[in-house]
Design a protein around this motif. Structure first.
Motif, PDB file in Angstrom:
ATOM      1  N   UNK A 169      11.605  -7.318  11.271  1.00 18.88           N
ATOM      2  CA  UNK A 169      10.576  -6.298  11.375  1.00 18.88           C
ATOM      3  C   UNK A 169      10.472  -5.552  10.044  1.00 18.88           C
ATOM      4  N   UNK A 170       9.283  -5.498   9.452  1.00 21.86           N
ATOM      5  CA  UNK A 170       9.102  -4.833   8.157  1.00 21.86           C
ATOM      6  C   UNK A 170       8.520  -3.434   8.290  1.00 21.86           C
ATOM      7  N   UNK A 171       8.373  -2.943   9.517  1.00 23.53           N
ATOM      8  CA  UNK A 171       7.787  -1.616   9.702  1.00 23.53           C
ATOM      9  C   UNK A 171       8.753  -0.510   9.273  1.00 23.53           C
ATOM     10  N   UNK A 172       8.170   0.611   8.907  1.00 24.23           N
ATOM     11  CA  UNK A 172       8.927   1.797   8.511  1.00 24.23           C
ATOM     12  C   UNK A 172       8.888   2.755   9.693  1.00 24.23           C
ATOM     13  N   UNK A 173      10.033   3.344  10.020  1.00 23.28           N
ATOM     14  CA  UNK A 173      10.078   4.292  11.131  1.00 23.28           C
ATOM     15  C   UNK A 173      11.029   5.428  10.797  1.00 23.28           C
ATOM     16  N   UNK A 174      10.786   6.591  11.380  1.00 29.26           N
ATOM     17  CA  UNK A 174      11.733   7.692  11.173  1.00 29.26           C
ATOM     18  C   UNK A 174      13.127   7.258  11.624  1.00 29.26           C
ATOM     19  N   UNK A 175      14.130   7.668  10.881  1.00 31.01           N
ATOM     20  CA  UNK A 175      15.500   7.266  11.208  1.00 31.01           C
ATOM     21  C   UNK A 175      16.058   8.018  12.411  1.00 31.01           C
TER      22      UNK A 175
ATOM     23  N   UNK B 228      -0.915  -6.255  -9.543  1.00 27.31           N
ATOM     24  CA  UNK B 228      -1.161  -4.877  -9.118  1.00 27.31           C
ATOM     25  C   UNK B 228       0.183  -4.215  -8.850  1.00 27.31           C
ATOM     26  N   UNK B 229       0.173  -2.903  -8.851  1.00 31.00           N
ATOM     27  CA  UNK B 229       1.332  -2.134  -8.423  1.00 31.00           C
ATOM     28  C   UNK B 229       1.012  -1.610  -7.026  1.00 31.00           C
ATOM     29  N   UNK B 230       1.959  -1.734  -6.126  1.00 28.02           N
ATOM     30  CA  UNK B 230       1.767  -1.232  -4.768  1.00 28.02           C
ATOM     31  C   UNK B 230       2.872  -0.239  -4.458  1.00 28.02           C
ATOM     32  N   UNK B 231       2.447   0.965  -4.101  1.00 25.20           N
ATOM     33  CA  UNK B 231       3.403   2.001  -3.701  1.00 25.20           C
ATOM     34  C   UNK B 231       3.422   2.045  -2.180  1.00 25.20           C
ATOM     35  N   UNK B 232       4.612   1.961  -1.620  1.00 26.24           N
ATOM     36  CA  UNK B 232       4.800   1.993  -0.167  1.00 26.24           C
ATOM     37  C   UNK B 232       5.400   3.343   0.222  1.00 26.24           C
ATOM     38  N   UNK B 233       4.782   4.024   1.180  1.00 24.09           N
ATOM     39  CA  UNK B 233       5.351   5.274   1.672  1.00 24.09           C
ATOM     40  C   UNK B 233       6.610   4.942   2.463  1.00 24.09           C
ATOM     41  N   UNK B 234       7.747   5.367   1.928  1.00 22.45           N
ATOM     42  CA  UNK B 234       9.037   5.074   2.545  1.00 22.45           C
ATOM     43  C   UNK B 234      10.028   6.159   2.115  1.00 22.45           C
TER      44      UNK B 234
ATOM     45  N   UNK C 228      11.989   2.782  -7.355  1.00 23.24           N
ATOM     46  CA  UNK C 228      12.463   3.455  -6.154  1.00 23.24           C
ATOM     47  C   UNK C 228      12.382   4.950  -6.388  1.00 23.24           C
ATOM     48  N   UNK C 229      11.707   5.653  -5.490  1.00 25.36           N
ATOM     49  CA  UNK C 229      11.608   7.101  -5.580  1.00 25.36           C
ATOM     50  C   UNK C 229      11.936   7.730  -4.243  1.00 25.36           C
ATOM     51  N   UNK C 230      11.950   9.027  -4.206  1.00 26.17           N
ATOM     52  CA  UNK C 230      12.301   9.737  -2.984  1.00 26.17           C
ATOM     53  C   UNK C 230      11.323   9.528  -1.846  1.00 26.17           C
ATOM     54  N   UNK C 231      10.053   9.269  -2.171  1.00 24.68           N
ATOM     55  CA  UNK C 231       9.045   9.115  -1.131  1.00 24.68           C
ATOM     56  C   UNK C 231       8.537   7.694  -0.984  1.00 24.68           C
ATOM     57  N   UNK C 232       9.050   6.776  -1.804  1.00 23.22           N
ATOM     58  CA  UNK C 232       8.544   5.436  -1.643  1.00 23.22           C
ATOM     59  C   UNK C 232       9.105   4.429  -2.611  1.00 23.22           C
ATOM     60  N   UNK C 233       8.674   3.209  -2.390  1.00 23.47           N
ATOM     61  CA  UNK C 233       9.054   2.074  -3.220  1.00 23.47           C
ATOM     62  C   UNK C 233       7.805   1.578  -3.929  1.00 23.47           C
ATOM     63  N   UNK C 234       7.981   1.081  -5.138  1.00 18.84           N
ATOM     64  CA  UNK C 234       6.858   0.524  -5.880  1.00 18.84           C
ATOM     65  C   UNK C 234       7.160  -0.933  -6.188  1.00 18.84           C
ATOM     66  N   UNK C 235       6.171  -1.766  -5.927  1.00 19.15           N
ATOM     67  CA  UNK C 235       6.300  -3.206  -6.116  1.00 19.15           C
ATOM     68  C   UNK C 235       5.303  -3.704  -7.153  1.00 19.15           C
TER      69      UNK C 235
ATOM     70  N   UNK D 232       3.261   2.393   8.207  1.00 17.16           N
ATOM     71  CA  UNK D 232       3.316   3.259   7.038  1.00 17.16           C
ATOM     72  C   UNK D 232       2.023   3.075   6.241  1.00 17.16           C
ATOM     73  N   UNK D 233       2.020   3.471   4.984  1.00 21.15           N
ATOM     74  CA  UNK D 233       0.812   3.353   4.171  1.00 21.15           C
ATOM     75  C   UNK D 233       1.157   2.789   2.799  1.00 21.15           C
ATOM     76  N   UNK D 234       0.145   2.204   2.160  1.00 21.29           N
ATOM     77  CA  UNK D 234       0.296   1.567   0.857  1.00 21.29           C
ATOM     78  C   UNK D 234      -0.841   2.010  -0.052  1.00 21.29           C
TER      79      UNK D 234
END
Length: 163
Positions: A63-69, A43-49, A25-32, A111-113
């Protein structure tokens, strides 16, 4: 800070990847840690979040989408998403033994991966913590290859800020 509740669930399928577990878990995303179903490879997948300005889906549904809060965060979110994709595109061009290879990037869930090779092992911080104090020779064995990889990135006028 994001929690496992905000991460994609274990077993979730996104494109050809099955999410195995949240590993960072980082400030700009999650890594799986995930499995590429086509290649049967981890593989490692970084999600922009960016969790300080975004949230996952609408409350009460799957819903798994990422949206501005908030609407006020929309421009910042889009700017960061563009930078994330630019970073993925740039990193995908590097072939260096000290740079984790970006294999693919894509957009989904609003979002992006970034899909990267998975490198097994402890984080550098954890490894160092268990071996303190480090002899200078060990520090050099770690730092010199790291600096070489960063130099490769910086020579392209790209500044990597996750170090």
């Amino acid at each position: 800070m994001a929690t496992a509740v905000q991460s994609l669930p274990d077993g979730h399928l996104i494109n050809e990847y099955i999410i195995d577990k949240l590993v960072g878990v980082g400030g700009f995303g999650l890594t799986y840690l995930a499995t590429d179903r086509n290649l049967n490879l981890p593989v490692a997948i970084k999600e922009y979040f960016p969790t300080d300005i975004a949230t996952r889906g609408a409350e009460g549904n799957d819903d798994t989408s990422i949206r501005p809060s908030a609407e006020a965060n929309r421009e910042t979110f889009q700017w960061g998403l563009t930078r994330f994709l630019d970073e993925a595109r740039t990193l995908a061009t590097f072939r260096h033994p000290n740079i984790v290879r970006v294999m693919r990037f894509f957009q989904a869930n609003a979002t992006a991966y970034m899909v990267m090779e998975f490198v097994q092992g402890a984080s550098l911080a954890d490894w160092v913590r268990t071996r303190r104090p480090l002899p200078q020779a060990t520090i050099e064995k770690i730092a010199l290859p790291l600096i070489d990889g960063l130099g490769t990135i910086h020579r392209t006028s790209y500044l990597h800020r996750d170090v």
